[in-house]
Design an enzyme around this catalytic site. Structure first.
Site, PDB file in Angstrom:
ATOM      1  CD  GLU A 227      -2.024   2.242   1.655  1.00 44.40           C
ATOM      2  OE1 GLU A 227      -1.011   2.916   1.384  1.00 44.40           O
ATOM      3  OE2 GLU A 227      -2.904   2.645   2.417  1.00 44.40           O
ATOM      4  CB  CYS A 261      -1.470   6.990   1.572  1.00 44.17           C
ATOM      5  SG  CYS A 261       0.188   6.610   2.161  1.00 44.17           S
TER       6      CYS A 261
END
Length: 453
Positions: A227, A261
């Site tokens: 990720e 993020c």
């Protein structure tokens, strides 16, 4: 040694031992030795442990929030809810893992044929500093409930938080070795990945670091879930509820001082409401209070490290030099620590720094778009593909965005977030594999085909 530095003051807090060589091997060995007994336990037995860990998280919520504030600058009013979310993740998988991993019967030419989902062994989780509790348990809870044991290599920025999280398992009465803390300097991570007892790797972090992890894991034929970074587009069309959209877009951009993020980073606003919506954003950003993350009134804490703040300021200044207008912020505070003010950059265009690079801080960049066609083209004009969102009252435009946006997540009239019940992950340079939901727990299991005649 791993050094804890308070980003609010810039002062060193403490030092922690970093493992090397045989120490790394020995620590991994503890988790590997615990695997046979842990994997043989029932879902009910593992679930009792995860429920107990959730209770410990809540018991120590204030202390964990304080540690995160001290080590990486997250305001305590955000840290407490993060710990609660970690606890809910434990409870979700304790209650639903058996259903997600139930034998799956599939008709074939056999008398009976089905898939069994079985644990792989000992996993390595390489974790970032920006959500130390949540991202740890996003990795730990599904992996443990699947029957794996976990090595947790947390970020060098948060060594005290990492050890506190590992201690929760002992305090909850978990079997020794099911979770092992692995305090390492970055240069020693490769040794851990290559250890033959590590069977798979979970990594959350930058795209550049993810490439290195992926290369090393692939060379050992070990699966990995990555990720990575994001430059999430948020489309705001003229028919949207602008007040509500402005509230949520600002929240998305400034959570954890923008160090997320999946934060909304490129705000694409339809021309008809560009000036109006930009003003709504500016008013909200201007009201936010910077300050000590230990104070409950603080909205925005410091950036986690000086080098990260310096890079963020470079991105802002370069974007301004390329023609963007700075409507708010954009200046380094004359104060100790690593603060950066809420910053609003207007009239962004493709090719500008804040469009092309991931900005990890409280910097919002807005761009005028003429219609849904241009919005989708601009949104997809990126190397990243993590999250995305659209604000509109039109069902047809919303569904078109759901279909065409190139990202692992799409939110319609809401915030992009992670949820234990739903899969999360990216495409393109934002990584591969999924965490959370039924898809996430199946990443680190053996989908064993069984054929019986």
């Amino acid at each position: 040694m791993l050094t804890s530095t308070n980003p609010f003051t810039g002062e060193k807090i403490s030092e922690h031992l970093a493992l090397q060589g045989e120490q790394i091997s020995a620590q991994i060995g503890i988790a590997a030795a615990a695997f046979p007994a842990w994997s043989s336990k029932s879902f009910t037995e593992r679930g009792k442990v995860l429920h107990a860990v959730a209770a410990q998280l809540r018991k120590h919520k204030s202390r964990l929030a304080e540690l995160m504030a001290l080590e990486m600058g997250k305001p305590v009013k955000e840290g407490g809810p993060e710990v609660e979310k970690a606890a809910s993740c434990c409870e979700y998988y304790a209650e639903h893992a058996s259903r997600h991993l139930a034998d799956e019967w599939i008709a074939s030419d056999a008398s009976e044929s089905y898939v069994k989902y079985q644990p792989l062994g000992t996993l390595l989780g390489i974790l970032p500093w920006n959500a130390p509790a949540w991202l740890a348990f996003r990795y730990l809870a599904p992996a443990l409930m699947a029957g794996n044991t976990c090595v947790m290599k947390h970020d060098p920025n948060v060594p005290a938080t990492a050890q506190a999280l590992a201690n929760l398992f002992q305090e909850a009465g978990a079997p020794a070795g099911v979770v092992v803390n692995l305090p390492l300097r970055t240069e020693h991570v490769e040794q851990a990945i290559r250890d033959p007892r590590i069977v798979a790797v979970s990594f959350t972090g930058s795209s550049a670091a993810g490439r290195k992890v992926a290369t090393t894991a692939a060379s050992e034929l070990k699966p990995a879930v990555l990720e990575l970074g994001g430059s999430d587009p948020c489309i705001v069309l003229a028919d949207a509820d602008l007040e509500r959209a402005a509230d949520v877009v600002v929240l998305s951009r400034i959570i954890n001082a923008g160090q997320s993020c999946i934060a909304a980073k490129r705000i694409l606003i339809e021309a008809k409401v560009y000036e109006e919506f930009t003003t709504l954003l500016k008013v909200r950003l201007a009201k936010l209070k910077m300050g000590n993350p230990l104070e409950s009134t603080t909205d925005i804490g410091p950036i986690a490290r000086q080098d990260l703040r310096d890079n963020l300021h470079r991105q802002v200044q370069q974007t301004i030099e390329q023609g963007a207008k700075c409507l708010l912020g954009g200046q380094l505070p004359d104060a100790p620590g690593y603060h950066y003010p809420p910053t609003l950059l207007a009239d962004m265009q493709p090719g500008m720094c804040a469009f092309e690079e991931e900005t990890f801080g409280p910097v919002m960049a807005v761009m005028k778009i003429e219609n849904i066609d241009e919005a989708l083209a601009v949104a997809n004009n990126t190397n990243y593909g993590l999250g995305s969102s659209i604000w509109t009252a039109s069902t047809s435009k919303a569904m078109r965005a759901v279909h065409e946006l190139q990202a692992g997540q799409v939110a319609v009239n809401g915030i992009v977030k992670t949820d234990p019940r739903l899969p999360s992950g990216g495409i393109k340079q934002s990584g591969y594999g999924r965490e959370l939901g039924p898809h996430g727990i199946r990443e680190f299991v053996n989908a064993k085909q069984v054929w019986i005649k």
